[in-house]
Design a protein around this motif. Structure first.
Motif, PDB file in Angstrom:
ATOM      1  N   LYS A  64       3.833   1.613  -1.147  1.00  0.00           N
ATOM      2  CA  LYS A  64       4.462   1.820  -2.445  1.00  0.00           C
ATOM      3  C   LYS A  64       3.468   2.383  -3.441  1.00  0.00           C
ATOM      4  N   VAL A  65       2.318   1.786  -3.462  1.00  0.00           N
ATOM      5  CA  VAL A  65       1.298   2.261  -4.394  1.00  0.00           C
ATOM      6  C   VAL A  65       0.900   3.694  -4.066  1.00  0.00           C
ATOM      7  N   ILE A  68      -6.435   7.448  -7.479  1.00  0.00           N
ATOM      8  CA  ILE A  68      -5.710   8.692  -7.730  1.00  0.00           C
ATOM      9  C   ILE A  68      -6.641   9.898  -7.743  1.00  0.00           C
ATOM     10  N   LEU A  99      11.506   6.323  -8.545  1.00  0.00           N
ATOM     11  CA  LEU A  99      10.715   5.447  -7.714  1.00  0.00           C
ATOM     12  C   LEU A  99      11.445   5.091  -6.460  1.00  0.00           C
ATOM     13  N   CYS A 144       0.829  -1.206   0.000  1.00  0.00           N
ATOM     14  CA  CYS A 144       0.000   0.000   0.000  1.00  0.00           C
ATOM     15  C   CYS A 144       0.858   1.248   0.000  1.00  0.00           C
ATOM     16  N   THR A 155       3.579   6.142  -5.043  1.00  0.00           N
ATOM     17  CA  THR A 155       3.627   6.377  -6.483  1.00  0.00           C
ATOM     18  C   THR A 155       2.451   7.211  -6.950  1.00  0.00           C
ATOM     19  N   LEU A 156       1.305   6.936  -6.396  1.00  0.00           N
ATOM     20  CA  LEU A 156       0.129   7.723  -6.763  1.00  0.00           C
ATOM     21  C   LEU A 156       0.331   9.186  -6.412  1.00  0.00           C
ATOM     22  N   LYS A 182       2.555  10.843  -8.694  1.00  0.00           N
ATOM     23  CA  LYS A 182       1.849  11.079  -9.951  1.00  0.00           C
ATOM     24  C   LYS A 182       1.025  12.358  -9.865  1.00  0.00           C
TER      25      LYS A 182
END
Lengths: 665, 192
Positions: free
Chosen positions: A37-38, A129, A631, A35, A41-42, A45
């Protein structure tokens, strides 16, 4: 973005703001690596700056190191090392940052819990997102009302005496800008603290509309809490017991929270002597409010349990507390109408003096029982002295809300009583219901030399009005004069808007040194009391500057006082960044009341620090920027920016020192 | 062409994963997050998920085997498991987690055990499918790049050779070549 930021340099913040929400700095905390990591990244973004960590403890550490490094915190609810709600609470109280909760479950109960603990929002996993694209609104929401309020407050101040202006104008050009910024920040902070501290607070972002925790109200609250038992006290039951119209459960909940923190702090700083500048009778409603909110927690405790008296009182010297208060009130650099000085309701003064080790401004009424509220008629200096001796300045710190004579008691009413609120500076810290205040107080205590400013910040928040009030009160004091030998106990009108603080600071500062009362910063004003309390005049005087103690509370136009104070304070602490100085001053004063004020002040302080640190931070930001381009960076455990310059850290630390006292991790 | 075949394969696998409910929109979000700066994002996240979830599954099994069963801990583990599986878009797995949680709240040990079997099953199925899928995707993208490389190389060779030959002809005439050389050059040219 990196380039931009680099170029930003000193203007980084401005740039960031310009590009807002791009570049918003988010701290993400989640023990689940996937979670995290996601999520990271989100967020990247969305073009935010991201720092991730899977440990709540390290997150707190990072936040404490420099609160200004982050704009927003996103935290998971279920974490092994610390409960997400606890983290939420701590962040909200200590750093006043917006926190968003994250969870895989959407139980209504959990969501409710999140709200009551002050979360800005509650998101469900998996996070999308689209939801993250809008989280910046929470940051803006916190800042906006403040500025609005700030503006209002400023206007108010101007009206009442232009303390704010005075503050701004009084300082040297370089300082001026700084002060102004600080003041703004303080106000901002104040507003923030006041208005946006918690979700469940009065949603109106205006400073005024907040629920004013008057002395009466606070007394009822404390009575209800005591009746239920502190551990078993839940907002709903308290609300029922209090039986007050128009009071919502949320109001009670947030007040209870502050109260609890206040108690914690009190117990931890009980030994510290805080000179509480008698809350300069924060007549000013807003002022009181602030103070009361914060201070109430404290004083309630004080009054209710009478615990207050112990530590703080003993050390304080009753003398001239009030006088100091007045001066301190006047000092509110921020133009907070040093509630402290407010006119003295003698009662409040006495109350606070009497016994509240804690800042009792709020509970003046309660105090009365004890010894007669500080504010109560502080009609005679003698009485005041007594009070001071007995009570720690807490009362003052608390700065009874306008309504409460006690509360701001110190601040507000000191018309005659020289609120020698003896609350030691420590009491200042403690009383300040608001965590911030406490913090500030504590800090002050710690920093005796330093700037108790923190607390002053709180005071700063006090609005001008209270200041004025206080000033007037002081005139009465002037008669009594002489009581103040050691204003150590001056009650710190925590709630006092910066006004009192500033003055207090000046005074207390000295006192602190002498008495090792760290917290007496604001109470220094008592110092000032050597002379009749002409709040405005004296405070404004450079007394601040040199002898801190010299601050005399003269009741002159508060404006002047404030001006001077601010100025003086500024000068004094010039090196530390006037901001800090001002803060301490402000903070010094009315701790009591200002839980929130304190907080604001504190925040302000932090914010000002931020300014200072801005430069330093910049490189970090750049770093972060770079980092999050890749990343790797995201996934890497927190990106720690370099240490900010010392000053910054110092100041940051200021804020935090106190905190550990009360905070529980 | 192989490439086309691969491409079709990837597309149909993906479609079926979604149609059969193994994956949901969240997976698409992950795919969208993958870009040039993050070329292997999906693969990384999935790998991370399977590593972490293996650990969680072990913990849950342990908790289920202990007596008395600690439902609170079970709930915590499952909460985390659900969080991660939903974060990668593992739809069926997440649904089974929800069912498990209900049994857990009801403190129904039997139900928990049964439900957990389901969870493990779905988890394993998805793992296999994702492995195959991602492998195909990888080989497809690799093949794409291989092809490109080869083709470009060939083109380069042809062009440079033809240039060379042209020049050779010219130079030959300039300096005078033996008949053999000329013959050789002609041969080359014709072949090309």
């Amino acid at each position: 973005m990196t380039m931009e930021e680099k170029m930003g340099g000193s203007n980084r913040e401005d740039e960031a703001l310009d590009r807002f929400p791009v570049g918003m700095r988010v701290l993400a905390v989640d023990d689940d690596p996937i979670c995290l990591k996601v999520l990271g990244t989100l967020l990247l973004k969305c073009q935010y700056q991201v720092t991730t960590t899977n440990q709540a403890i390290s997150a707190l550490k990072m936040l404490r190191e420099n609160r200004n490094r982050y704009d927003l915190v996103i935290s998971d609810v279920n974490m092994p090392d610390m409960d997400g709600f606890k983290l939420l609470e701590l962040v909200g109280l200590e750093m006043d940052l917006p926190v968003i909760m994250l969870s895989a479950h959407s139980d209504t109960k959990l969501v409710m819990k999140g709200i009551t603990h002050g979360a800005c929002d509650y998101l469900l996993k998996p996070v999308r997102i689209e939801e993250l694209k809008n989280i910046w609104q929470h940051v803006v929401r916190r800042k906006k009302p403040d500025s609005k309020d700030r503006v209002n407050a400023l206007n108010q101040d101007k009206a009442s005496g232009g303390i704010g202006e005075a503050v701004q104008t009084s300082t040297s050009s370089s300082d001026q800008k700084f002060n102004k910024k600080r003041k703004d920040q303080n106000e901002d902070e104040e507003d923030d603290g006041e208005d946006n501290e918690h979700e469940n607070d009065d949603p109106s972002t205006q400073k005024k509309p907040r629920v004013v925790w008057s002395v009466e109200l606070h007394r009822k609250f404390v009575a209800a809490v005591n009746h239920l038992g502190l551990d078993k006290a839940v907002p709903k039951k308290i609300l029922d017991l209090m039986n007050v119209e128009g009071l919502t459960r949320e109001n009670v909940a947030s007040h209870l929270q502050k109260y609890r923190l206040y108690l914690k702090r009190l117990s931890s700083v009980a030994t510290q002597q805080a000179n509480m500048v008698a809350a300069l009778g924060g007549k000013d409603p807003s002022y009181l409010r602030m103070g009361s909110l914060d201070g109430f927690g404290d004083f309630r405790t004080l009054t209710g349990s009478g615990r207050l008296s112990s530590a703080s009182l003993s050390s304080y010297q009753p003398s001239g507390m009030f006088g100091r208060l007045n001066s301190s009130a006047a000092l509110n650099l921020r133009g907070i109408s040093s509630g402290v000085i407010q006119q003295g309701h003698p009662q409040t003064l006495s109350n606070s003096i009497n016994g509240l080790g804690k800042i009792q401004p709020v509970g003046l009424p309660a105090n009365q029982n004890q010894n007669g509220t500080l504010f109560q008629g502080i009609p005679t200096s003698i009485e005041l002295n007594q009070l001071l001796q007995n009570k720690s300045a807490n009362h003052f710190g608390e700065l009874n809300p306008v309504n409460n004579p006690n509360v701001s008691g110190v601040a507000t009413n000191f018309p005659d009583a020289r609120m020698t609120v003896g609350s030691s500076s420590s009491s200042l810290s403690t009383p300040s219901g608001s965590p911030l205040l406490l913090q500030a107080n504590t800090q002050q205590a710690q920093r005796s030399g330093a700037f108790g400013n923190q607390s002053s910040l709180d005071v700063a928040s006090l609005n001008q009005e209270s200041f004025d009030m206080g000033v007037h009160g002081f005139s009465n004091f002037a008669d009594n004069g002489g009581c103040h030998e050691n204003w150590q106990n001056t009650v710190q009108l925590s709630s006092f808007p910066s006004n009192s603080l500033s003055t207090c600071e000046a005074f207390s500062h000295e006192q602190l040194h002498t008495n090792n009362l760290q917290e007496s910063i604001s109470w220094r004003s008592s110092h000032l009391n050597d002379n009749p309390i002409d709040l405005s005049a004296s405070m404004a005087n450079a007394g601040l500057e040199d002898s801190r103690g010299d601050m005399q509370c003269q009741i002159s136009p508060s404006n002047n006082v404030i001006h001077n104070i601010d100025y003086a304070a500024k000068q004094q602490w010039g090196e530390n960044s006037s901001f800090a100085g001002a803060d301490s001053l402000v903070a010094g004063a009315p701790y009591v009341q200002h839980l929130e004020a304190g907080k604001l002040a504190f925040n302000t302080k932090l914010r000002s620090n931020e300014d200072i640190l801005f430069e330093q931070r910049k490189p970090q930001n750049e770093f972060s920027q770079n980092n999050f381009e890749t990343l790797d960076v995201i996934s890497s455990p927190m990106i720690k920016p370099e240490q900010y310059n010392e000053t910054g850290m110092m100041e940051g630390e200021l804020g935090y020192d106190a905190f550990p006292l009360g905070s529980c991790i | 062409m192989d490439r086309n075949r691969l491409h079709n394969q990837v597309a149909s696998m993906r479609r079926s994963l979604f149609d059969q409910g193994y994956l949901d929109d969240q997976f698409i979000q992950l795919e969208e997050l993958q870009d040039d700066t993050n070329p292997n994002f999906v693969q990384e996240v999935v790998t991370l998920f399977y590593n972490d979830s293996t650990r969680l599954i072990q913990n849950i099994e342990q908790a289920l085997n202990s007596r008395p069963i600690d439902f609170c801990k079970l709930d915590d583990y499952m909460h985390q498991f659900k969080g991660s599986s939903s974060s990668i878009g593992a739809k069926k797995v997440t649904n089974e987690c929800t069912a498990f949680r209900e049994y857990c709240n009801a403190e129904n040990a039997e139900g928990c055990i049964r439900s957990f079997q389901q969870v493990k099953q779905e988890h394993a199925i998805l793992k296999r499918k994702l492995e195959v899928y991602l492998q195909t995707v990888t080989s497809f993208s690799n093949s794409m790049s291989c092809m490109e490389t080869i083709l470009s190389y060939i083109a380069y060779t042809i062009i440079s050779s033809s240039l060379y030959i042209e020049n050779m002809d010219k130079y030959g005439k300039l300096f005078g070549t033996t008949p053999q050389t000329e013959l050789g050059v002609d041969k080359c040219l014709t072949t090309l």
